[in-house]
Design a protein around this motif. Structure first.
Motif, mmCIF file in Angstrom:
data_model
loop_
_atom_site.group_PDB
_atom_site.id
_atom_site.type_symbol
_atom_site.label_atom_id
_atom_site.label_comp_id
_atom_site.label_asym_id
_atom_site.label_seq_id
_atom_site.Cartn_x
_atom_site.Cartn_y
_atom_site.Cartn_z
ATOM 1 N N SER A 1 1.032 -1.289 0.328
ATOM 2 C CA SER A 1 0.267 0.450 0.112
ATOM 3 C C SER A 1 0.690 1.689 0.122
ATOM 4 O O SER A 1 1.535 1.152 0.851
ATOM 5 N N PRO A 2 0.240 2.117 -0.619
ATOM 6 C CA PRO A 2 1.446 3.847 -0.595
ATOM 7 C C PRO A 2 1.138 4.550 0.500
ATOM 8 O O PRO A 2 0.501 3.994 1.453
ATOM 9 N N LEU A 3 2.123 5.577 0.706
ATOM 10 C CA LEU A 3 2.200 5.872 2.159
ATOM 11 C C LEU A 3 1.473 6.951 2.115
ATOM 12 O O LEU A 3 1.744 7.771 1.166
ATOM 13 N N ALA A 4 1.218 7.463 3.236
ATOM 14 C CA ALA A 4 0.880 8.472 3.288
ATOM 15 C C ALA A 4 0.875 9.175 4.645
ATOM 16 O O ALA A 4 1.489 8.511 6.126
ATOM 17 N N LEU A 5 0.950 10.174 4.859
ATOM 18 C CA LEU A 5 2.381 11.252 5.956
ATOM 19 C C LEU A 5 0.522 11.989 6.914
ATOM 20 O O LEU A 5 0.426 12.956 6.141
ATOM 21 N N VAL A 6 -0.066 11.873 8.068
ATOM 22 C CA VAL A 6 -0.200 12.579 8.776
ATOM 23 C C VAL A 6 -0.312 13.804 9.356
ATOM 24 O O VAL A 6 0.609 12.643 10.419
ATOM 25 N N TYR A 7 0.201 15.303 9.915
ATOM 26 C CA TYR A 7 0.628 15.851 10.054
ATOM 27 C C TYR A 7 0.025 16.029 11.593
ATOM 28 O O TYR A 7 -1.407 15.691 11.780
ATOM 29 N N ASN A 8 0.625 15.432 13.055
ATOM 30 C CA ASN A 8 -0.146 14.576 14.087
ATOM 31 C C ASN A 8 0.780 16.014 15.483
ATOM 32 O O ASN A 8 0.947 15.341 15.900
ATOM 33 N N GLY A 9 1.356 17.359 15.097
ATOM 34 C CA GLY A 9 1.915 18.195 15.783
ATOM 35 C C GLY A 9 0.698 19.496 16.666
ATOM 36 O O GLY A 9 -0.328 17.975 16.346
#
Length: 285
Positions: free
Chosen positions: A65-73
């Motif tokens: 599966s492709p990678l998603a980065l999700v901002y969680n700052g």
């Protein structure tokens, strides 16, 4: 997960002062914390994110599966990023999800973005100036990555940040708070449900002080949905070789969001609009 839970044009005349400038340029500190895209979300979901998502645990629907980065700052809403992560992991074409940003152990850098297909800036923030201080050092890396073929998805607060002053400046135009437009149909910052026209069909979406998109004349953009006053509510546009998808309302809102605020969606709590937006933003080119 199923889809059910168990006209590009010139800037609208008379558009108000950019709401993002109001948020940090005029309002006093107490009002600042209450304003903006303070989307809902459960603390339980946020706690699950802390235990399962940091370091990449519990986020692999499949090695291919492709990678998603999700901002969680430190953005404000404990459940907003986890709602997006759940949506992406259970989408028809699922993603692996990794959190990035201060406190996650994974900084938002060119190296982190290199292996990703999608970067998500979720909703939930209340102070654009503070969040932009955390993100400003990553802005060139994000712009270069999208320009080179990456996909940026901004939801509510993250959609404001796709604009400029402050923001990543990824849009063919800019943003303004929908509630600030002279012909708006919503005159408060409380969580509510807004009717939209999504590809000629009437639908309803979760909304809390999200942006409208003021597109340049003849902008190269696909307006997926409009608010009742005709202003753009959901847009996908190219940026270099990449794509930028933005939504003022929250297509990722799950049943807990509505229950927490005592709201009802006449369409039912569905995710087909979210899946369409993700597909239009991150679909293979």
């Amino acid at each position: 997960m199923t889809d059910m839970d168990p006209s590009v044009g010139p800037r609208p005349p008379g558009a108000g002062v950019d709401r993002r400038r109001l948020l940090f340029g005029i309002l006093p500190a107490a009002a600042l914390l209450a304003a903006g895209c303070g989307g809902s979300g459960s603390d339980e979901r946020g706690a699950r994110a802390d235990s399962d998502e940091r370091g990449g645990r519990g986020n692999r629907p499949g090695d291919g599966s492709p990678l998603a980065l999700v901002y969680n700052g430190p953005q404000g809403c404990s459940g907003c990023a986890p709602s997006v992560a759940d949506l992406l992991r259970r989408a028809p074409q699922p993603f692996r999800v990794t959190y990035v940003g201060p406190g996650t152990g994974v900084p938002l850098t060119a190296d982190a973005l290199a292996d990703a297909q999608l970067y998500v800036q979720p909703g939930g923030g209340a102070d654009l100036e503070r969040t932009w201080r955390d993100l400003r050092g990553s802005a060139n890396a994000v712009r270069d990555w999208v320009r080179g073929g990456g996909s940026y998805l901004g939801l509510c607060f993250g959609a404001y940040l796709a604009g400029r002053n402050p923001g990543f400046d990824l849009l063919p135009g800019d943003t303004d708070g929908y509630i600030d437009l002279p012909d708006t149909t919503i005159h408060h910052q409380r969580d509510t449900v807004v009717p939209v026209t999504w590809r000629d069909k009437k639908r309803h979406m979760y909304f809390q002080d999200g942006p409208a998109f003021l597109l340049d004349e003849d902008a190269d953009a696909d307006v997926l949905a409009t608010y009742p006053n005709g202003s753009a509510a959901v847009v996908v546009a190219p940026y270099g070789k990449g794509r930028v998808g933005v939504s003022g309302p929250h297509p990722e809102a799950d049943r807990s969001w509505y229950a927490e605020k005592g709201l009802r969606n006449p369409d039912g709590v569905r995710f087909d609009l979210a899946h369409e937006l993700v597909g239009a933003t991150a679909g293979r080119r």
